[in-house]
Design an enzyme around this catalytic site. Structure first.
Site, PDB file in Angstrom:
ATOM      1  N   CYS A 270      14.211  13.795   4.522  1.00 59.20           N
ATOM      2  CA  CYS A 270      14.805  12.645   5.024  1.00 59.20           C
ATOM      3  C   CYS A 270      16.471  12.247   5.308  1.00 59.20           C
ATOM      4  O   CYS A 270      17.115  12.222   6.579  1.00 59.20           O
ATOM      5  CB  CYS A 270      14.697  11.060   4.510  1.00 59.20           C
ATOM      6  SG  CYS A 270      15.715  10.774   2.597  1.00 59.20           S
TER       7      CYS A 270
ATOM      8  N   GLU B 154      17.511  20.603  11.361  1.00 62.78           N
ATOM      9  CA  GLU B 154      17.281  19.100  10.214  1.00 62.78           C
ATOM     10  C   GLU B 154      17.071  20.882   9.510  1.00 62.78           C
ATOM     11  O   GLU B 154      17.708  20.998   7.965  1.00 62.78           O
ATOM     12  CB  GLU B 154      16.114  18.672  10.083  1.00 62.78           C
ATOM     13  CG  GLU B 154      16.315  17.378  10.954  1.00 62.78           C
ATOM     14  CD  GLU B 154      16.036  17.102  12.808  1.00 62.78           C
ATOM     15  OE1 GLU B 154      16.676  17.013  12.903  1.00 62.78           O
ATOM     16  OE2 GLU B 154      15.511  18.221  12.666  1.00 62.78           O
TER      17      GLU B 154
ATOM     18  N   GLU C 240      17.778  22.257  17.374  1.00 62.85           N
ATOM     19  CA  GLU C 240      16.140  22.956  16.904  1.00 62.85           C
ATOM     20  C   GLU C 240      15.380  22.948  17.086  1.00 62.85           C
ATOM     21  O   GLU C 240      14.389  24.159  16.696  1.00 62.85           O
ATOM     22  CB  GLU C 240      15.468  21.300  17.112  1.00 62.85           C
ATOM     23  CG  GLU C 240      14.498  20.994  16.908  1.00 62.85           C
ATOM     24  CD  GLU C 240      14.329  20.041  15.297  1.00 62.85           C
ATOM     25  OE1 GLU C 240      13.151  20.931  14.703  1.00 62.85           O
ATOM     26  OE2 GLU C 240      15.067  19.687  14.866  1.00 62.85           O
TER      27      GLU C 240
ATOM     28  N   GLU D 275      13.303  27.471   3.195  1.00 63.37           N
ATOM     29  CA  GLU D 275      13.164  29.009   3.211  1.00 63.37           C
ATOM     30  C   GLU D 275      14.488  29.422   2.774  1.00 63.37           C
ATOM     31  O   GLU D 275      15.118  28.551   3.243  1.00 63.37           O
ATOM     32  CB  GLU D 275      12.413  29.700   4.455  1.00 63.37           C
ATOM     33  CG  GLU D 275      10.958  28.157   3.964  1.00 63.37           C
ATOM     34  CD  GLU D 275      10.389  28.639   6.010  1.00 63.37           C
ATOM     35  OE1 GLU D 275      11.233  29.601   6.735  1.00 63.37           O
ATOM     36  OE2 GLU D 275       8.906  28.410   5.956  1.00 63.37           O
TER      37      GLU D 275
ATOM     38  N   ASP E  69      16.344   1.305   0.805  1.00 66.12           N
ATOM     39  CA  ASP E  69      15.475   1.518  -0.779  1.00 66.12           C
ATOM     40  C   ASP E  69      13.875   1.407   0.487  1.00 66.12           C
ATOM     41  O   ASP E  69      13.818   0.104   0.489  1.00 66.12           O
ATOM     42  CB  ASP E  69      15.247   0.450  -1.532  1.00 66.12           C
ATOM     43  CG  ASP E  69      14.964   0.026  -2.153  1.00 66.12           C
ATOM     44  OD1 ASP E  69      13.447   0.683  -2.801  1.00 66.12           O
ATOM     45  OD2 ASP E  69      14.032  -1.173  -3.063  1.00 66.12           O
TER      46      ASP E  69
ATOM     47  N   HIS F  64       8.721   0.746  -0.939  1.00 62.88           N
ATOM     48  CA  HIS F  64       7.980  -0.575  -1.951  1.00 62.88           C
ATOM     49  C   HIS F  64       6.504  -0.321  -0.323  1.00 62.88           C
ATOM     50  O   HIS F  64       6.711   0.108   0.484  1.00 62.88           O
ATOM     51  CB  HIS F  64       8.326  -2.037  -0.866  1.00 62.88           C
ATOM     52  CG  HIS F  64       9.564  -2.120  -1.876  1.00 62.88           C
ATOM     53  ND1 HIS F  64       9.325  -2.920  -3.554  1.00 62.88           N
ATOM     54  CD2 HIS F  64      10.854  -1.185  -1.996  1.00 62.88           C
ATOM     55  CE1 HIS F  64      10.455  -2.586  -3.980  1.00 62.88           C
ATOM     56  NE2 HIS F  64      11.323  -1.825  -2.758  1.00 62.88           N
TER      57      HIS F  64
ATOM     58  N   HIS G  98      15.874   6.353   0.372  1.00 68.07           N
ATOM     59  CA  HIS G  98      15.733   7.188   2.071  1.00 68.07           C
ATOM     60  C   HIS G  98      16.891   6.591   2.714  1.00 68.07           C
ATOM     61  O   HIS G  98      16.943   5.619   2.792  1.00 68.07           O
ATOM     62  CB  HIS G  98      14.679   7.177   2.096  1.00 68.07           C
ATOM     63  CG  HIS G  98      13.809   6.576   3.214  1.00 68.07           C
ATOM     64  ND1 HIS G  98      13.451   8.422   3.482  1.00 68.07           N
ATOM     65  CD2 HIS G  98      13.571   6.383   5.120  1.00 68.07           C
ATOM     66  CE1 HIS G  98      13.041   8.016   4.790  1.00 68.07           C
ATOM     67  NE2 HIS G  98      12.374   6.895   5.621  1.00 68.07           N
TER      68      HIS G  98
ATOM     69  N   ASN H 136      13.412   5.775  12.035  1.00 72.10           N
ATOM     70  CA  ASN H 136      12.940   6.662  10.616  1.00 72.10           C
ATOM     71  C   ASN H 136      12.959   8.151  11.114  1.00 72.10           C
ATOM     72  O   ASN H 136      12.811   8.084  12.222  1.00 72.10           O
ATOM     73  CB  ASN H 136      11.757   5.817   9.751  1.00 72.10           C
ATOM     74  CG  ASN H 136      11.324   6.357   8.986  1.00 72.10           C
ATOM     75  OD1 ASN H 136      12.152   6.704   7.815  1.00 72.10           O
ATOM     76  ND2 ASN H 136      10.281   5.509   7.821  1.00 72.10           N
TER      77      ASN H 136
END
Length: 333
Positions: A138, A163, A199, A209, A250, A253, A276, A300
């Site tokens: 993340c 990423e 990307e 990797e 956080d 949950h 996260h 997200n």
């Protein structure tokens, strides 16, 4: 700062011989398995279904309470339906809340009155929602999102950044690939490395990797990073004046795992124990502006099927809910 979060696997403790199922959910279970390509071994399917049914009934109860006015958001079954929350945190959440901050300190602009709402998607600063898969990366998605926005601000071109480049190559700065990391460490890597690949040239694999960075395909760089004071007022001014901002929350949950839409508010959310990394791309309010209907617009990295097309509205100005202002930063370019 707190030590590295160590997550333990959760033991269900359910003997397959004693499992009983709600047969009224049979068709939904079969449809869900087909939709998400689930194939289980003989001994696994029973307890996975037990987990799925538990989650389904928890979602139904929450939504009933939402209709009664007890919650400000709805929940829905999604691809995580057969996972316990403990399993999910172990596999998916990868922000490591552990080190002192070393960036420059954000200086709030004097006499600046931030607008009541901001959405950087409307200005072209934000790439489409991505999916980290079953890898605790993340932090990498949060970092690329902030850098994508700053590069757009500088060049006028929105290019999706790699990423995987961060997952594979930023170990020397302190990141741990799919086992977690920090956005600031990612920004430090880009500065130390002299660039970050696109990307397209270095696609995401959802596993760590060997480093394959190629300066030929570098499309972004930074000169360091800025840490924002742990206050929502400062975060608001940063979002309004700078662009998308990397933050940590956080997210441990069930209410967040199965979030669907509305303003997310979880009474048990911590403002200190974040696990996260996500990206704040704006803020606003629903209906008329009041204490309980203001939100942060958060991107997200769990794919477009989660939440509101991959986004969540996090409660704003409610005592730093879920720690959204506790570890905010952005790269300088």
């Amino acid at each position: 700062m707190n030590p590295t979060l160590i997550l333990a696997a959760f033991c269900l403790g359910i003997a397959s011989a004693t499992l009983t199922f709600d047969h009224s959910l049979e068709a939904q279970w079969t449809k869900w398995k087909a939709m998400h390509n689930r194939l289980y071994g003989m001994n696994e399917e029973g307890w996975r279904r037990a987990v799925w049914e538990k989650n389904m009934k928890m979602i139904e109860l929450h939504n009933q309470e939402y209709r009664e006015g007890k919650h400000s958001f709805t929940m829905a079954m999604n691809a995580f339906g057969d996972m316990t929350s403990e399993e999910f945190r172990q596999v998916m959440n990868g922000f490591q809340n552990r080190k002192p901050r070393k960036g420059k300190v954000f200086q709030e602009p004097l006499f600046y009155e931030a607008p009541r709402s901001v959405d950087w998607r409307e200005k072209g600063y934000v790439t489409p929602v991505k999916n980290q898969g079953q890898c605790g990366s993340c932090w990498a998605f949060s970092a690329t999102g902030a850098l994508e926005g700053q590069m757009f601000r500088k060049t006028g071109r929105l290019i999706s950044l790699s990423e995987q480049n961060l997952v594979d190559c930023s170990g020397p700065q302190g990141n741990e690939g799919c086992n977690g990391g920090l956005m600031d460490y990612a920004f430090q890597y880009v500065q130390d490395n002299g660039g970050l690949d696109s990307e397209e040239s270095y696609p995401y694999e959802a596993t760590e990797e060997s480093c394959k960075y190629n300066p030929k395909y570098s499309v972004a760089n930074d000169t360091g990073f800025v840490d924002i004071p742990k206050q929502e007022k400062a975060l608001m001014k940063a979002v309004a004046t700078v662009g998308p901002i990397s933050v940590a929350i956080d997210a441990g949950h069930e209410s967040f795992l199965f979030y669907k839409e509305g303003i997310y508010f979880e009474p048990d959310c911590s403002s200190e124990d974040m696990d996260h990394g996500v990206l704040v791309v704006g803020y606003g309010f629903e209906s008329t502006e009041s204490d309980n209907n203001k939100y942060w617009l958060v991107k997200n990295s769990w794919g477009e099927e989660w939440g509101m097309g991959g986004y969540v509205k996090m409660a704003k100005d409610r005592r730093n809910h879920c720690g959204i202002a506790s570890a905010a930063s952005y790269p300088t370019v």
